[in-house]
Motif scaffolding. Structure first.
Motif, PDB file in Angstrom:
ATOM      1  N   SER A 292     -67.940  -6.802  37.415  1.00  0.00           N
ATOM      2  CA  SER A 292     -67.193  -6.116  38.571  1.00  0.00           C
ATOM      3  C   SER A 292     -65.900  -6.322  37.776  1.00  0.00           C
ATOM      4  N   GLU A 293     -64.637  -6.061  38.388  1.00  0.00           N
ATOM      5  CA  GLU A 293     -63.208  -6.398  37.871  1.00  0.00           C
ATOM      6  C   GLU A 293     -63.064  -7.906  37.964  1.00  0.00           C
ATOM      7  N   PHE A 294     -63.772  -8.698  38.584  1.00  0.00           N
ATOM      8  CA  PHE A 294     -63.557 -10.249  38.787  1.00  0.00           C
ATOM      9  C   PHE A 294     -64.539 -10.866  37.733  1.00  0.00           C
ATOM     10  N   VAL A 295     -65.534 -10.509  37.330  1.00  0.00           N
ATOM     11  CA  VAL A 295     -66.503 -11.024  36.369  1.00  0.00           C
ATOM     12  C   VAL A 295     -67.182 -10.026  35.365  1.00  0.00           C
ATOM     13  N   SER A 296     -66.862 -10.439  34.207  1.00  0.00           N
ATOM     14  CA  SER A 296     -67.449  -9.399  33.101  1.00  0.00           C
ATOM     15  C   SER A 296     -68.845  -9.658  32.743  1.00  0.00           C
ATOM     16  N   GLN A 297     -69.545  -8.816  32.373  1.00  0.00           N
ATOM     17  CA  GLN A 297     -70.814  -8.923  31.636  1.00  0.00           C
ATOM     18  C   GLN A 297     -70.865 -10.154  30.824  1.00  0.00           C
ATOM     19  N   ASN A 298     -69.781 -10.253  29.808  1.00  0.00           N
ATOM     20  CA  ASN A 298     -69.833 -11.314  28.900  1.00  0.00           C
ATOM     21  C   ASN A 298     -69.675 -12.718  29.561  1.00  0.00           C
ATOM     22  N   GLU A 299     -69.128 -12.666  30.847  1.00  0.00           N
ATOM     23  CA  GLU A 299     -68.863 -14.005  31.471  1.00  0.00           C
ATOM     24  C   GLU A 299     -70.254 -14.272  32.152  1.00  0.00           C
ATOM     25  N   ILE A 300     -71.005 -13.386  32.520  1.00  0.00           N
ATOM     26  CA  ILE A 300     -72.425 -13.450  33.142  1.00  0.00           C
ATOM     27  C   ILE A 300     -73.199 -13.996  31.896  1.00  0.00           C
ATOM     28  N   ASP A 301     -72.851 -13.365  30.871  1.00  0.00           N
ATOM     29  CA  ASP A 301     -74.098 -13.830  29.808  1.00  0.00           C
ATOM     30  C   ASP A 301     -73.909 -15.192  29.363  1.00  0.00           C
ATOM     31  N   ALA A 302     -72.547 -15.329  29.589  1.00  0.00           N
ATOM     32  CA  ALA A 302     -72.037 -17.015  28.927  1.00  0.00           C
ATOM     33  C   ALA A 302     -72.683 -17.782  29.980  1.00  0.00           C
ATOM     34  N   ALA A 303     -72.658 -17.450  31.243  1.00  0.00           N
ATOM     35  CA  ALA A 303     -73.019 -18.460  32.282  1.00  0.00           C
ATOM     36  C   ALA A 303     -74.596 -18.668  32.076  1.00  0.00           C
TER      37      ALA A 303
END
Lengths: 647, 224
Positions: free
Chosen positions: A540-551
């Motif tokens: 979303s505008e608050f969380v990117s796919q990259n951030e999810i992938d890093a998590a």
């Protein structure tokens, strides 16, 4: 295909068919003006649902003896989610998050059956009066009985399909919740802190259980927690090794202050007043200086009582001094004979062994404990809050620079999220940890009002390992699941949610999310009456796919929410890109440099060896100069540097 | 968390309704999990019912759940005076919290009694006997004299009396919990046990808070 599997499959298909038109790769729309959680149709298994930046991928209904019995907390081990239930526990294989399969159900009733794991051991809390040593379902009728279990049950789950019930540790107040503490310095034992505020049981049932207060009997079961030591080689020898009195000399500050300092200040003032011939009296733990407005009429009445006139004599003062505490006790209703008020137990304790700290949610207080010696936790800070009824649980941020406490006002059975309920009540309170002190910053409560048919209040949650940010998922009972960012402790903000309508359209039913935790890439929620839900964060505008992938690169072998692990991110391109996305969002790196860094990372990913090192050096060269978030740029630089040795 | 039993008749109705419900309700709301078959659901309901009656309640449970309604009702009655009797802002907030918390608990106790087809007392602190109103006499409840005294007080005097009397009232509730758990076979029911534990913990916390407020009122703020 079994009926259950069929209905599950259908459920997933239905959910997919009805998903909003937004594709996962496109940023979602901002929260609509009218929250979609409002007005959801009620239903036990067919309630209307609303989700935002979150996709529910599985809903596994309860089975067998667990239907109609309350699901409680969760623990995780390997690919398993262990779900406590007032009738025992269920083990779900969540290897495929969109298809949890039931591996084990173990019938052994006790409320609340909070669960924790460590290696081959499973710990289960028993608090209610009906829990039995033999796991029978008939309850215990006698007020004093050798059949009752209140405390911790220990299972050997070496074979997870056949748990072996190996030990019990009985405690005076039972175990509402518990905390497994893994001491980094002790590989032979694991420790369990027992919490719970239920009434103390009879000493005839469990010898040594003393209901009187510590001033009457130093062996009191009140005003302490229990520490159980479990030898890993011989768990059946688990026993209580200490009962630290972490509440001694605790007094409520009026708002968000630091209690021990307030006490020290008051004690200093009181000593000075006494030295100057003034009067003081204690109210609970605090010593108050009594002004002349208060003492003059009392002295006058003493003069009058002896038939005298004029100014009180030294003897009159002595008479008052001898009786002042009794007078004050009477005025404030201090009941020296009966049950004492104040925090005499914790509801829950979250330990963060990597920092040697614990957050205790204890009665009217949030406590900060030093746990470097596991059997001797020491209180180093305390906060109280006039908006908080009952401190329920604590969560640290990953860096240990902030702590969040939740207030389970109404015990989880009341609808505390109505439009008429204040946003400070039944919420989270967020504190910065500054030089070991807790400094109040803000409250967080789900922003969407719920109906009076939905029990709703802040409850169990855990951090989502998005690097460089403090993001948490939390259960709110029938308020659903809320994901929020509290990187800035003063400005927490919701970034995703999932909610259902009430379980019952006519009265408050039993349901909602008890716990919602992140575990190895998925959000797993224990739904009190509807089973086990699994959800995924969507970009979303608050969380990117990259951030999810890093998590998702953060792997846990096991997880108990009350034993907080320190997240460490292994080197990955996703990690570097997550930081780039964050710098873009905060506009702390110019657009041209952002795109150059992204291009450079893509180039580096395509090649290896010396070529990759060169490409990464090229990326690093883009990171010089000033930025409004220099520490984030530094994290990015380190993430880029760490990529070089990757194959 | 407070355990509650499901309303089984309603659960059954809901299960039947499920069978007729289409998948999507609106563009923004999604339908829930596909329902289990009716037969399966009936089994589930039967199981749930069996669970709910596993630990039968006792006369002490019924007495506690009934009496605490009147007890709470009086706390709400006097808390409602705060805005009209010139209470301080901090006392008004305390009063608002008492009303909010105890109203919800009354609803829970009434629901528990209703589900068991037991007499459900109204949320009233008084009863009519021989044509006159009498205040119930449960531990800590204010007498008619204490009520009149408090009703006549205003401002700081109201604050002081309110705190003293509400401390007494809360101590009574804690005593009622003690009496419950000392009764043979009582508080085995999840809802009763959890409510009793919560009243025990919440009201002890509030007593502590009120004693601090009262001390500050009597002796003045002590911070430098």
């Amino acid at each position: 295909m079994t009926l259950k599997k069929l209905s599950l499959t259908l459920g997933v298909l239905t959910a997919a068919a009805c998903a909003p038109a937004t594709s996962p790769s496109r940023p979602s729309a901002p929260a609509p003006a009218v929250d979609r959680r409002i007005g959801l149709r009620a239903g036990q298994f067919d309630a209307a649902e609303a989700s935002w930046n979150l996709r529910v991928v599985a809903k596994a209904p309860p089975t067998g003896q667990f239907v109609g019995s309350t699901n409680s907390d969760l623990a995780f081990l390997g690919n398993y989610a262990i779900q406590g239930n007032y009738n025992g526990f269920q083990v779900w294989d969540i290897t495929n998050p969109s298809n949890p399969t039931l591996k084990t159900s173990y019938y052994c009733p006790a409320s609340q059956s909070d669960v924790s794991v460590f290696k081959n051991l499973l710990f289960v809390s028993g608090e209610g009066l009906g829990g039995r040593l033999d796991c029978g379902g008939q309850g215990v009728r006698d007020t004093v009985s050798a059949e009752r279990l209140r405390g911790i049950r220990i299972f050997d789950i070496t074979d997870i399909t056949a748990p072996k019930y190996v030990a019990n540790v009985q405690t005076c107040r039972g175990s509402h919740t518990h905390t497994v503490l893994v001491d980094p310095k002790d590989t032979e034992n694991v420790y369990v802190y027992v919490s719970g505020s239920a009434p103390v049981r009879s000493p005839s049932e469990l010898p040594g259980c003393v209901r009187e207060t510590p001033d009457k009997n130093p062996e009191s079961a009140l005003f302490r927690i229990e520490v159980i030591k479990v030898p890993l080689a011989n768990p059946s020898a688990a026993a209580i090794v200490s009962s630290p009195r972490i509440f001694n000399d605790l007094v409520a500050p009026p708002e968000h202050g630091e209690a021990p300092e307030d006490i020290a200040n008051m004690a200093r003032r009181a000593a000075a007043a006494r030295a100057a011939g003034g009067f003081t009296a204690r109210v609970n733990e605090a010593e108050f200086v009594l002004g002349a407005n208060f003492t003059r009429p009392l002295l006058d009445s003493i003069v009058k009582a002896r038939g005298g006139t004029g100014a009180p004599t030294a003897a009159d003062s002595a008479t008052l001094r001898a009786n002042i505490q009794t007078i004050v006790d009477k005025m404030v209703g201090a009941n020296r004979e009966g049950p004492q008020p104040g925090p005499n137990q914790c509801h829950d304790i979250t330990v963060y062994p990597a920092l040697g700290l614990a957050g205790g949610a204890c009665g009217g207080y949030g406590l900060l404990l030093d746990i470097k010696d596991p059997t001797r936790p020491v209180r180093i800070g305390a906060v109280a809050d006039s908006n908080f009824a009952y401190w329920h649980s604590a969560t640290f941020n990953n860096d240990g620079t902030a702590i969040l406490f939740s207030d389970e006002w109404g015990g989880g059975g009341a609808p505390k999220c109505r439009a008429t309920d204040k946003k400070e009540w039944g919420a989270n309170a967020i504190y910065a940890l500054e030089n070991g002190k807790m400094v109040f910053k803000s409250y967080y409560k789900i922003p969407a009002p719920q109906t009076e048919l939905e029990n709703c209040v802040a409850h169990n949650g855990s951090l989502i390992p998005i690097p460089g940010r403090d993001v948490m998922v939390q259960a709110w009972y029938q308020g659903g699941i809320s994901v929020f960012d509290w990187t800035d402790p003063a400005n927490p903000k919701e970034i995703a949610y999932f909610d259902r309508g009430p379980v019952d359209s006519t009265q408050m039913g039993n349901g909602g999310s008890w716990s919602a935790y992140w575990y190895n890439g998925a959000i797993v929620s224990s739904e009190i009456s509807r089973g086990l839900d699994v959800a995924e964060l969507t970009p979303s505008e608050f969380v990117s796919q990259n951030e999810i992938d890093a998590a998702k690169t953060v792997h846990m072998d096991y997880f108990n929410a009350q034993g907080q692990p320190k997240f460490v991110w292994p080197p990955s391109f996703a990690l570097a890109r997550a930081y780039v996305d964050q710098l873009e969002r905060s506009r702390c790196l110019g657009a041209d440099r952002i795109s150059a860094v992204r291009q450079g990372l893509s180039n580096a990913e395509r090649v290896s060896g010396a070529q990759r090192r060169d490409a990464l050096t090229q990326v690093a060269s883009q990171l010089g100069g000033t930025s409004c978030d220099a520490s984030k740029v530094e994290k990015l630089r380190a993430a880029v540097r760490d990529l070089a040795p990757l194959p | 968390m407070i355990g509650m039993t499901l309303s089984f008749r309603r659960a059954a109705t809901a299960a039947l309704a499920v069978a007729a419900t289409s998948a999507c309700s609106t563009a923004t709301q999604q339908a829930g999990t596909t329902p289990p078959s009716t037969a399966r659901d009936s089994a589930a309901i039967a199981q749930a019912r069996a669970d709910s009656v596993r630990y039968p309640y006792t006369a002490a449970d019924v007495r506690f759940m009934s009496n605490m309604i009147a007890h709470h009702a009086q706390a709400i009655d006097i808390a409602r005076w705060a805005p009209t009797h010139g209470a301080s802002s901090s006392l008004q907030i305390l009063a608002e919290r008492v009303i909010n918390a105890q109203k919800d608990e009354i609803a829970l106790m009434q629901r528990w009694l209703r589900e068991r087809q037991l007499p459900v007392p109204e949320a009233r602190a008084t009863m009519t006997m021989g044509g006159t109103e009498h205040v119930h006499q449960m531990p800590g409840m204010l007498t008619a004299e204490q009520l009149a005294q408090l009703d006549a007080a205003r401002g700081k005097e109201f604050d002081r009396l309110f705190l003293q009397l509400m401390i007494q009232h809360h101590q009574g509730a804690v005593a009622m919990v003690q009496e419950l758990v000392s009764s043979q076979g009582a508080a085995l029911d999840e809802t009763v046990f959890k409510l009793a534990s919560d009243i025990n913990a919440d009201q002890a916390t509030e007593i502590d808070r009120m004693q601090q407020m009262l001390a500050v009122l009597l002796f003045g703020p002590q911070s430098p």
